[in-house]
Scaffold this motif. Structure first.
Motif, short mmCIF file in Angstrom:
data_model
loop_
_atom_site.label_atom_id
_atom_site.label_comp_id
_atom_site.label_asym_id
_atom_site.label_seq_id
_atom_site.Cartn_x
_atom_site.Cartn_y
_atom_site.Cartn_z
N CYS A 63 -3.72 5.37 -2.11
CA CYS A 63 -4.60 4.28 -2.50
C CYS A 63 -4.11 3.02 -1.80
O CYS A 63 -2.94 2.67 -1.91
CB CYS A 63 -4.57 4.09 -4.01
SG CYS A 63 -5.36 2.57 -4.53
N PHE A 75 -5.33 -0.08 -2.20
CA PHE A 75 -5.86 -1.32 -2.78
C PHE A 75 -4.77 -2.38 -2.96
O PHE A 75 -4.93 -3.51 -2.58
CB PHE A 75 -6.54 -1.05 -4.12
CG PHE A 75 -7.10 -2.32 -4.71
CD1 PHE A 75 -8.22 -2.90 -4.17
CD2 PHE A 75 -6.45 -2.96 -5.77
CE1 PHE A 75 -8.72 -4.11 -4.67
CE2 PHE A 75 -6.94 -4.15 -6.27
CZ PHE A 75 -8.07 -4.73 -5.72
N CYS A 76 -3.64 -1.98 -3.55
CA CYS A 76 -2.60 -2.99 -3.73
C CYS A 76 -1.33 -2.58 -3.01
O CYS A 76 -1.24 -1.49 -2.45
CB CYS A 76 -2.34 -3.27 -5.21
SG CYS A 76 -1.23 -2.12 -6.01
N CYS A 115 1.36 -1.41 -3.85
CA CYS A 115 2.11 -0.24 -4.32
C CYS A 115 1.85 0.98 -3.46
O CYS A 115 2.68 1.89 -3.40
CB CYS A 115 1.69 0.12 -5.74
SG CYS A 115 2.38 -0.95 -6.97
N LEU A 116 0.69 1.03 -2.82
CA LEU A 116 0.28 2.16 -1.99
C LEU A 116 0.63 3.50 -2.64
O LEU A 116 1.36 4.31 -2.05
CB LEU A 116 0.92 2.09 -0.60
CG LEU A 116 0.44 1.01 0.38
CD1 LEU A 116 1.05 1.26 1.74
CD2 LEU A 116 -1.07 0.99 0.51
N CYS A 117 0.16 3.74 -3.84
CA CYS A 117 0.46 5.00 -4.54
C CYS A 117 0.02 6.17 -3.68
O CYS A 117 -1.12 6.23 -3.23
CB CYS A 117 -0.29 5.05 -5.87
SG CYS A 117 0.21 3.73 -6.96
N ILE A 167 -2.38 10.33 -5.17
CA ILE A 167 -3.75 10.37 -5.68
C ILE A 167 -4.40 11.70 -5.26
O ILE A 167 -4.24 12.14 -4.13
CB ILE A 167 -4.59 9.20 -5.11
CG1 ILE A 167 -3.82 7.89 -5.18
CG2 ILE A 167 -5.94 9.11 -5.80
CD1 ILE A 167 -3.62 7.29 -6.51
N ALA A 206 -5.05 7.62 -9.99
CA ALA A 206 -5.22 6.21 -9.63
C ALA A 206 -5.42 5.38 -10.89
O ALA A 206 -5.90 5.87 -11.91
CB ALA A 206 -6.41 6.04 -8.71
N CYS A 207 -5.02 4.11 -10.82
CA CYS A 207 -5.22 3.22 -11.95
C CYS A 207 -6.65 2.70 -11.92
O CYS A 207 -7.41 3.02 -11.01
CB CYS A 207 -4.24 2.06 -11.88
SG CYS A 207 -4.59 0.96 -10.51
N LEU A 239 -7.82 -0.16 -11.12
CA LEU A 239 -8.11 -0.90 -9.89
C LEU A 239 -8.34 0.06 -8.73
O LEU A 239 -9.26 -0.10 -7.94
CB LEU A 239 -6.95 -1.84 -9.53
CG LEU A 239 -6.68 -3.02 -10.44
CD1 LEU A 239 -5.50 -3.82 -9.91
CD2 LEU A 239 -7.91 -3.91 -10.52
N GLY A 240 -7.49 1.06 -8.65
CA GLY A 240 -7.59 2.04 -7.58
C GLY A 240 -8.89 2.81 -7.68
O GLY A 240 -9.58 3.03 -6.69
N HIS A 289 -0.57 -4.94 -10.28
CA HIS A 289 -0.10 -3.69 -9.66
C HIS A 289 0.10 -2.68 -10.79
O HIS A 289 1.24 -2.36 -11.15
CB HIS A 289 1.24 -3.89 -8.96
CG HIS A 289 1.24 -4.94 -7.88
ND1 HIS A 289 1.17 -6.28 -8.14
CD2 HIS A 289 1.30 -4.82 -6.53
CE1 HIS A 289 1.18 -6.96 -6.99
NE2 HIS A 289 1.25 -6.09 -6.00
N PRO A 290 -0.99 -2.17 -11.36
CA PRO A 290 -0.89 -1.43 -12.63
C PRO A 290 0.10 -0.28 -12.66
O PRO A 290 0.65 0.03 -13.71
CB PRO A 290 -2.31 -0.93 -12.85
CG PRO A 290 -3.17 -1.84 -12.05
CD PRO A 290 -2.36 -2.27 -10.88
N ARG A 291 0.35 0.38 -11.53
CA ARG A 291 1.25 1.53 -11.59
C ARG A 291 2.66 1.19 -11.11
O ARG A 291 3.51 2.09 -10.99
CB ARG A 291 0.68 2.69 -10.78
CG ARG A 291 -0.66 3.16 -11.34
CD ARG A 291 -1.16 4.36 -10.60
NE ARG A 291 -0.40 5.56 -10.89
CZ ARG A 291 -0.21 6.54 -10.01
NH1 ARG A 291 -0.69 6.43 -8.80
NH2 ARG A 291 0.49 7.60 -10.34
S1 SF4 Z 1 -1.19 0.64 -8.50
FE1 SF4 Z 1 -3.36 1.19 -8.66
S2 SF4 Z 1 -4.37 -0.15 -7.16
FE2 SF4 Z 1 -2.20 -0.19 -6.68
S3 SF4 Z 1 -1.96 1.40 -5.13
FE3 SF4 Z 1 -1.51 2.35 -7.10
S4 SF4 Z 1 -3.47 3.23 -7.75
FE4 SF4 Z 1 -3.93 1.77 -6.11
#
Ligand code: SF4
Lengths: 428, 269
Positions: free
Chosen positions: A8, A10-11, A13-15, A18, A33-34, A36-37, A152-154
């Protein structure tokens, strides 16, 4: 179809865990994903409804728009390229080459979020670590001027707070979490120690903390305005000195409040001092997906992380002189190219005023204030969904984002590459 | 004497680091008019923007609003520049000797990293006055800067040697990370003055908000300050008698750095 281990973007953190479920070229589920993701995946997997390129609001062939943009840019004598935070490093690399070919300025969103960190790092270095180390080792985590639960929810679950690692087998139980902010936020409930400070006095607090860590005298009168007491600070200083592995996450609350880069300098110096007693690191909480990547690419190519000028043919760096907001506010820029960013909606009004006066070219993945305002606008595929490319996580770890859906629009990389080629021809 | 009168106001930043008396000293009027200046990203001739009168002199007079003209007198080694109007960024930055007088305002980084000479600004100065560029190890290193108006943030930051005197107010972080040198502020001294200073002196005439890492030492009459004030008076700064004879509260800091710096605050009582 399922894609495992998608990233992901979006932020910061680049999780990278996913799991995407794809049905008829749409992402129907983004597991792990959170919110936001998920929203990001949904928004960017919608079938495209806008023409790939527009000139003066009229739909045209991409080739024609490239020609129009190249002419506008080559005519300008103080053009500025801006944005680049939500695109791939490959595209960013073309953008730097383009700025050089044009003899213009190049600046990224860093200059309005973590630019001060860049300046502080230049002055004092950066004692940092990766998020992997945080996960496996950190037993003291401090969020300063940051609200990870919302931005950065995660971050807390994957890396810093509840995640279990080699030396932190019990996750949350092995860690002490400190939050320093000007108000209580949804992140507050995760903290063991919450320090609510008055706005704009981070520098004084960090400075006093440094003194306490070093065992120097602190004048309590100097803390009168800060909203916290010497005893509270002494407690925090002890926590910091006595941890096994501490990490300070510096948020925008630090970089964008009074003191800016000095706040970051103070934080870096504090972390540097702490390394006399224990292991301590600092990581700026970078926001947008690949904003860390722009700094990397710009530094690798020009030697400087943002606010670079090529008027003389070689790179020069001077935040305040060559940075987007300043160049616009002083009415210096005579053409603007915005890539993967929305300056018309995010910059201060005086700066936006200039955007309406000069030729504006926008490349973005979706319609925005900027693309609407632009004389030439391109729609591009989103990196990580409809295009692939490299991105840097907030701890400067590069990850490769793979394409998940078919692309309809060209990618930023392709548009910038073609634009660069055309500009070079025109300049020759 | 050479006169340069602005005839066309540049609509983009004009980098005029060729406007230096030591460059002009051996040149004729025609040669001076041909010197290159950078307009946006294109080199033009000085004569495109200025009416040049006179040659072969190190006494330079500039006329017009030069707020968009950057780098006047940077690195100059001798001679004098008088500006009737405002000056742009980097005025006299890195200059080694000579004198610049501005009857107007100066932009940011005036006198940054200068290592000799004198700059007298009759209007206001911007940020980074006599300071250091990002990433540099030190700011001004010798020389004198006098400002009759106000100055911005980070005045004299990372200064190594020299004297900066500001008649009006200065912004935040004045004298931050000073290595040595003297900064005198007659108006209000912004917050966080002297942050990280190693040695050096900051003199204030209104009680500033000091960082918690500065401690009060004593009240006394520093003798050398009289000499500095006398010098300023000779330079045309009006100095009140009681400033010379009065007592000052001395604070030392920054304890987070070497702690050998001092902030003097004039004691009215
Ligand atoms: S914390 Fe959420 S928005 Fe940020 S990279 Fe992970 S899944 Fe995506």
């Amino acid at each position: 179809m399922q894609i495992e281990a998608a990233i992901c973007a979006f932020c910061g953190c680049l999780c990278d865990d996913i799991v995407l479920t794809i049905e008829s070229d749409r992402i129907v589920q983004a597991k792990n994903a959170c919110a936001l993701g998920k929203a990001w995946y949904t928004a960017h997997s919608r079938p495209p409804d806008l023409p790939a390129a527009r000139v003066d609001g009229k739909s045209v062939e991409v080739e024609e728009a490239i020609e129009a943009a190249a002419i506008l840019l080559t005519k300008a004598r103080y053009p500025i390229l801006y944005g680049l935070s939500s695109t791939s490093c490959e595209a960013q690399r073309h953008a730097v080459a383009l700025a050089e070919a044009l003899g213009g300025c190049i600046d990224c969103c860093t200059s309005v979020c973590h630019g001060p960190s860049g300046m502080a790092v230049q002055g004092f270095g950066e004692p940092t670590c990766t998020l992997g180390e945080v996960k496996n080792r950190a037993d003291l985590v401090i969020y300063w001027g940051s609200n990870p639960a919302e931005s950065h929810p995660r971050h807390m679950s994957r890396y810093a707070v509840t995640s279990k690692g080699r030396l932190t087998p019990n996750g949350r139980k092995n860690r002490t979490v400190v939050l320093v902010d000007v108000r209580s936020t949804p992140s507050s409930r995760f903290a063991d120690l919450l320090l609510t400070v008055r706005p704009g006095i981070d520098f004084e607090i960090l400075w006093a903390l440094r003194a306490l860590v070093l065992g120097r005298k602190v004048e309590p009168a100097g803390l009168a305005e800060t909203g916290i007491t010497l005893a509270q600070l002494t407690h925090l200083a002890e926590l910091m000195k006595n941890c096994r592995y501490g990490v300070l996450f510096a948020g925008q609350g630090l970089t964008q409040s009074a003191g800016n880069q000095m706040n970051l300098s103070a934080a870096i110096l504090l972390v540097r001092d702490l390394n006399q007693f224990t292991k301590f690191a600092i990581i700026p909480m970078r926001g947008h997906g690949n904003v860390t990547g722009v700094d990397q690419v710009l530094t690798w190519q020009t030697g400087y992380p943002f606010g670079v000028n090529f008027s003389r043919g070689y790179p020069r760096f001077n935040p305040g002189e060559f940075t987007m907001v300043d160049v616009l506010r002083r009415k210096e820029a005579d053409a603007v190219l915005s890539v993967a960013s929305d300056p018309a909606a995010s910059l201060p009004a005086e700066a936006v005023q200039r955007l309406t006066e000069v030729p504006l070219i926008a490349i973005d993945t979706h319609e925005s204030e900027t693309t609407r305002l632009a004389r030439v606008s391109f729609m591009a595929s989103t990196v990580g969904i409809r295009a692939s490319g490299t991105a840097y996580r907030m701890d400067n770890v590069p990850l490769f984002l793979k394409q998940a859906l078919t692309s309809i629009y060209p990618s930023d990389e392709e548009i910038l590459g073609r634009l660069l080629e055309r500009v070079r021809e025109l300049k020759a | 004497m050479i006169r340069l009168a602005l005839k066309t106001r540049p609509d983009l930043p004009l980098e005029a680091d060729t406007i230096r008396p030591d460059y002009f000293a051996q040149k004729t009027e025609a040669e001076i008019a041909k010197l290159p200046v950078l307009h946006g990203n294109q080199f033009c001739a000085l004569g495109d923007f200025f009416n040049v009168r006179g040659g072969a002199s190190d006494q330079l007079v500039l006329e017009g609003d030069l707020a968009q003209v950057k780098r006047i007198g940077t690195g100059m080694e001798y001679g004098q520049i008088t500006i009737h109007g405002n000056a742009g960024m980097h005025l006299g930055a890195g200059m080694r000797a000579g004198e610049i007088v501005v009857f107007g305002d100066a932009g940011d980084w005036a006198g940054a990293e200068m290592c000799g000479g004198k700059i007298h600004i009759h209007g206001n100065a911007g940020h980074g006055l006599g300071g250091a560029y990002r990433g540099s190890r030190h700011g001004m290193n010798r020389g004198m800067i006098l400002v009759e108006g106000n100055a911005g943030n980070e005045t004299g930051s990372l200064m190594r040697r020299g004297l900066v005197a500001v008649r009006g107010d200065v912004g935040e972080f004045a004298g931050a990370f000073v290595i040595a040198g003297t900064l005198i502020v007659f108006g209000s001294l912004g917050r966080r003055a002297g942050a990280g200073m190693k040695r050096g002196t900051i003199v204030a005439y209104q009680q500033p908000e000091l960082l918690p890492t500065f401690t009060f030492d004593c009240v006394y009459q520093p003798l050398y300050l009289r000499l500095i004030l006398q010098t300023l008076q000779l330079e045309g700064f009006s100095i009140e008698e009681e400033w010379r004879t009065g007592a000052y509260r001395r604070y030392s800091g920054d304890l987070n750095a070497l702690g050998k710096g001092e902030i003097f605050v004039y004691d009215q009582h």
